[in-house]
Scaffold this motif. Structure first.
Motif, PDB file in Angstrom:
ATOM      1  N   UNK A 102       0.854  -1.187   0.000  1.00 39.23           N
ATOM      2  CA  UNK A 102       0.000   0.000   0.000  1.00 39.23           C
ATOM      3  C   UNK A 102       0.885   1.230   0.000  1.00 39.23           C
ATOM      4  N   UNK A 103       0.551   2.196  -0.863  1.00 37.83           N
ATOM      5  CA  UNK A 103       1.398   3.381  -0.990  1.00 37.83           C
ATOM      6  C   UNK A 103       0.603   4.473  -1.691  1.00 37.83           C
ATOM      7  N   UNK A 104       1.192   5.653  -1.746  1.00 34.66           N
ATOM      8  CA  UNK A 104       0.663   6.725  -2.583  1.00 34.66           C
ATOM      9  C   UNK A 104       1.093   6.457  -4.011  1.00 34.66           C
ATOM     10  N   UNK A 105       0.136   6.403  -4.922  1.00 40.47           N
ATOM     11  CA  UNK A 105       0.437   6.181  -6.330  1.00 40.47           C
ATOM     12  C   UNK A 105       0.824   7.481  -7.021  1.00 40.47           C
ATOM     13  N   UNK A 106       0.103   8.566  -6.699  1.00 40.63           N
ATOM     14  CA  UNK A 106       0.411   9.875  -7.272  1.00 40.63           C
ATOM     15  C   UNK A 106      -0.175  10.954  -6.371  1.00 40.63           C
ATOM     16  N   UNK A 107       0.369  12.159  -6.506  1.00 41.36           N
ATOM     17  CA  UNK A 107      -0.148  13.307  -5.762  1.00 41.36           C
ATOM     18  C   UNK A 107       0.065  14.556  -6.609  1.00 41.36           C
ATOM     19  N   UNK A 108      -0.960  15.371  -6.703  1.00 40.98           N
ATOM     20  CA  UNK A 108      -0.881  16.619  -7.467  1.00 40.98           C
ATOM     21  C   UNK A 108      -1.497  17.740  -6.657  1.00 40.98           C
ATOM     22  N   UNK A 109      -0.968  18.947  -6.834  1.00 40.64           N
ATOM     23  CA  UNK A 109      -1.480  20.119  -6.124  1.00 40.64           C
ATOM     24  C   UNK A 109      -1.852  21.192  -7.127  1.00 40.64           C
ATOM     25  N   UNK A 110      -3.022  21.775  -6.943  1.00 41.22           N
ATOM     26  CA  UNK A 110      -3.487  22.820  -7.852  1.00 41.22           C
ATOM     27  C   UNK A 110      -4.557  23.650  -7.139  1.00 41.22           C
ATOM     28  N   UNK A 111      -4.526  24.945  -7.361  1.00 40.35           N
ATOM     29  CA  UNK A 111      -5.532  25.807  -6.745  1.00 40.35           C
ATOM     30  C   UNK A 111      -5.451  25.741  -5.240  1.00 40.35           C
ATOM     31  N   UNK A 112      -6.523  25.320  -4.615  1.00 36.10           N
ATOM     32  CA  UNK A 112      -6.539  25.222  -3.155  1.00 36.10           C
ATOM     33  C   UNK A 112      -6.734  23.777  -2.696  1.00 36.10           C
ATOM     34  N   UNK A 113      -6.178  22.831  -3.451  1.00 36.75           N
ATOM     35  CA  UNK A 113      -6.309  21.438  -3.045  1.00 36.75           C
ATOM     36  C   UNK A 113      -5.079  20.626  -3.449  1.00 36.75           C
ATOM     37  N   UNK A 114      -4.871  19.561  -2.721  1.00 38.75           N
ATOM     38  CA  UNK A 114      -3.834  18.569  -3.040  1.00 38.75           C
ATOM     39  C   UNK A 114      -4.534  17.222  -3.115  1.00 38.75           C
ATOM     40  N   UNK A 115      -4.488  16.598  -4.294  1.00 38.82           N
ATOM     41  CA  UNK A 115      -5.193  15.338  -4.506  1.00 38.82           C
ATOM     42  C   UNK A 115      -4.216  14.177  -4.424  1.00 38.82           C
ATOM     43  N   UNK A 116      -4.495  13.223  -3.538  1.00 36.62           N
ATOM     44  CA  UNK A 116      -3.633  12.065  -3.304  1.00 36.62           C
ATOM     45  C   UNK A 116      -4.357  10.809  -3.790  1.00 36.62           C
ATOM     46  N   UNK A 117      -3.724  10.076  -4.698  1.00 37.62           N
ATOM     47  CA  UNK A 117      -4.297   8.827  -5.204  1.00 37.62           C
ATOM     48  C   UNK A 117      -3.467   7.666  -4.676  1.00 37.62           C
ATOM     49  N   UNK A 118      -4.140   6.703  -4.048  1.00 38.87           N
ATOM     50  CA  UNK A 118      -3.468   5.544  -3.469  1.00 38.87           C
ATOM     51  C   UNK A 118      -3.460   4.372  -4.446  1.00 38.87           C
ATOM     52  N   UNK A 119      -2.571   3.430  -4.181  1.00 36.30           N
ATOM     53  CA  UNK A 119      -2.446   2.260  -5.054  1.00 36.30           C
ATOM     54  C   UNK A 119      -3.620   1.300  -4.909  1.00 36.30           C
ATOM     55  N   UNK A 120      -4.336   1.376  -3.786  1.00 40.92           N
ATOM     56  CA  UNK A 120      -5.451   0.476  -3.511  1.00 40.92           C
ATOM     57  C   UNK A 120      -6.524   1.236  -2.733  1.00 40.92           C
ATOM     58  N   UNK A 121      -7.693   0.644  -2.630  1.00 36.68           N
ATOM     59  CA  UNK A 121      -8.728   1.222  -1.784  1.00 36.68           C
ATOM     60  C   UNK A 121      -8.191   1.406  -0.367  1.00 36.68           C
ATOM     61  N   UNK A 122      -8.581   2.484   0.262  1.00 40.88           N
ATOM     62  CA  UNK A 122      -8.044   2.781   1.584  1.00 40.88           C
ATOM     63  C   UNK A 122      -9.160   2.936   2.608  1.00 40.88           C
ATOM     64  N   UNK A 123      -8.761   2.824   3.865  1.00 43.10           N
ATOM     65  CA  UNK A 123      -9.655   3.012   5.000  1.00 43.10           C
ATOM     66  C   UNK A 123      -9.037   4.073   5.895  1.00 43.10           C
ATOM     67  N   UNK A 124      -9.845   5.009   6.384  1.00 43.88           N
ATOM     68  CA  UNK A 124      -9.372   5.986   7.356  1.00 43.88           C
ATOM     69  C   UNK A 124      -9.484   5.375   8.750  1.00 43.88           C
ATOM     70  N   UNK A 137     -12.885   9.544  -3.082  1.00 42.48           N
ATOM     71  CA  UNK A 137     -13.330   8.256  -3.619  1.00 42.48           C
ATOM     72  C   UNK A 137     -12.653   7.154  -2.828  1.00 42.48           C
ATOM     73  N   UNK A 138     -12.835   5.913  -3.254  1.00 41.11           N
ATOM     74  CA  UNK A 138     -12.244   4.793  -2.518  1.00 41.11           C
ATOM     75  C   UNK A 138     -10.729   4.776  -2.597  1.00 41.11           C
ATOM     76  N   UNK A 139     -10.159   5.494  -3.596  1.00 37.56           N
ATOM     77  CA  UNK A 139      -8.702   5.528  -3.745  1.00 37.56           C
ATOM     78  C   UNK A 139      -8.121   6.929  -3.692  1.00 37.56           C
ATOM     79  N   UNK A 140      -8.959   7.953  -3.575  1.00 37.79           N
ATOM     80  CA  UNK A 140      -8.491   9.341  -3.634  1.00 37.79           C
ATOM     81  C   UNK A 140      -8.847  10.082  -2.349  1.00 37.79           C
ATOM     82  N   UNK A 141      -7.842  10.765  -1.815  1.00 35.30           N
ATOM     83  CA  UNK A 141      -8.004  11.635  -0.650  1.00 35.30           C
ATOM     84  C   UNK A 141      -7.594  13.046  -1.058  1.00 35.30           C
ATOM     85  N   UNK A 142      -8.422  14.040  -0.763  1.00 34.01           N
ATOM     86  CA  UNK A 142      -8.122  15.420  -1.130  1.00 34.01           C
ATOM     87  C   UNK A 142      -7.859  16.243   0.124  1.00 34.01           C
ATOM     88  N   UNK A 143      -6.696  16.898   0.160  1.00 28.33           N
ATOM     89  CA  UNK A 143      -6.396  17.848   1.225  1.00 28.33           C
ATOM     90  C   UNK A 143      -6.887  19.220   0.781  1.00 28.33           C
TER      91      UNK A 143
END
Length: 415
Positions: free
Chosen positions: A262-284, A332-338
């Motif tokens: 399990x890891x971060x697959x990609x992360x991008x920042x734009x405007x007022x958000x940072x979008x983190x996409x994980x390699x698999x579905x995640x649980x908080x 989403x099940x694989x994306x977390x937005x800061x």
């Protein structure tokens, strides 16, 4: 000593700092010989520190594995977990597991490199493992050498050199057709003596990504810690959790199953958000770590804005301007937005589970990211403690989760 099965025995060597050896002081919770015909130590010194050389002539036979010192060895706990896991998933016992540990607390990687006493002791264990298994008409297999070190410093280049040397020399010592891999555990982030960042934690991750000799075995920040002032060592329950994480990797190597990661697959920042996409579905995380108060900073950014947000997650955005995360959204099940408190500027960085304060809270390090993936592997120690409430009571903890969880590696990403 009766050894079940006629297949090649499994050798599980462990090397590293105190968390590889007697890395705590809260005593033993498993006091019996759990599998006296399947999980074994040598009849001589079953562990050795780098302060003296191993007497290999004293290693002539096996005996049931059992820890008797001030704290459990993770090699013993991993071997117990592997035996339980193997039986639960295959319906059969293992062909027999032998574990031995070479360790020395408070030492950097130079104390474990080729030519040191710690290194030579582990190779000596390997040579005797081959010989004693042969006395029973058995071969030996060794998927991994477990390495638990980094609190006192290492670099990516150093660990890659160690992996190349140690896996090759162990292959020779055991007479294997294929060299074992170095299974590295990412120890908890700490400060060095000058109170600056200990980059070894990132280097462990980087080395595993760069070298085919190294496999990343996971983090240990979800493992419960020693008493309230200890910021490095697991307690007995935490050692069980780390042990079953190691066991899962060995089991997959033995059976050909894919090791869950399990890891971060990609992360991008734009405007007022940072979008983190994980390699698999995640649980908080919401049921294992004791909940933090909403104004307590657990991710090292020094911001206590009272809103919760990343303080309960451990993902930390910053840039050369003034933008920082204030809340998060499970997109989403694989994306977390800061959600950021300002527009993205230059040189943005995403830090995962990094905290330089050398503190713990509620028996866990504050160096953590409270996001995980379920592994699909049932926790063998959950079932053990459920069947042995007296042993669970001895830990002073609640039982571990029913399924082994895989948390994000500690790392930093330039966006």
């Amino acid at each position: 000593l009766l050894i079940n099965s006629v297949s090649d025995g499994i050798f599980l060597p462990v090397i590293g700092q105190s968390n590889a050896g007697e890395g705590g002081s809260e005593g033993l919770v498993i006091t019996e010989e759990m599998f006296p015909h399947n999980v074994m130590n040598f009849d001589g010194a079953r562990t050795k520190t780098g302060t003296s050389a191993l007497d290999t002539t004293a290693l002539t036979d096996f005996r049931p594995a059992k820890d008797t010192a001030a704290a459990h060895y993770v090699g013993t706990l991993a071997s117990y977990a592997l035996e339980m896991m193997y039986r639960q998933r295959t319906g059969y016992p293992t062909p027999g597991i032998l574990t031995a540990t070479s360790w020395e607390g408070g030492k950097d990687i130079s104390f474990f490199k080729q030519g040191t006493t710690n290194y030579d002791n582990l190779i000596g264990y390997g040579e005797r493992a081959k010989a004693v298994f042969a006395n029973y008409g058995r071969g030996v297999q060794c998927p991994y050498i477990v390495y638990v070190q980094g609190e006192s410093g290492l670099t990516s280049a150093e660990i890659q050199t160690l992996a190349s040397n140690l896996t090759g020399d162990m292959q020779t010592a055991l007479g294997l057709g294929t060299a074992p891999k170095l299974l590295v555990i990412q120890v908890n982030e700490t400060e060095d003596e000058s109170s600056s960042v200990n980059t070894a934690i990132q280097d462990i991750y980087d080395a595993a990504a760069a070298s085919s000799d190294i496999v990343f075995g996971g983090v240990m920040y979800d493992c419960t810690m020693d008493d309230g002032s200890d910021v490095i060592h697991t307690d007995a329950m935490g050692g069980c959790m780390l042990g079953e994480r190691i066991a899962m990797a060995v089991y997959c190597a033995l059976t050909g199953e894919t090791l869950p990661t399990f890891d971060v697959d990609s992360a991008t920042a734009s405007g007022t958000s940072c979008e983190i996409t994980f390699t698999h579905d995640y649980v908080i995380e919401n049921d294992w770590f004791v909940s933090q108060s909403t104004d307590e900073d657990i991710s090292g950014d020094g911001i206590d804005d009272g809103s919760g947000g990343d303080k309960l997650i451990g993902f930390n955005y910053s840039d050369a301007g003034s933008a920082a995360e204030s809340t998060y959204t499970q997109t989403s099940s694989t994306v977390l937005t800061l959600n950021l408190d300002a527009t993205v500027s230059t040189s943005p960085t995403l830090s995962i589970a990094r905290d330089l304060t050398l503190t713990q809270s509620n028996s866990f390090t504050k160096t953590r990211a409270n996001v995980y993936r379920n592994s699909g592997f049932r926790s063998p120690f959950h079932d053990y403690f459920k069947s042995r409430p007296d042993r669970l009571a001895a830990t002073g903890r609640t039982n571990v989760p029913e399924e082994i969880r895989i948390y994000c590696p500690i790392r930093e990403i330039s966006l």
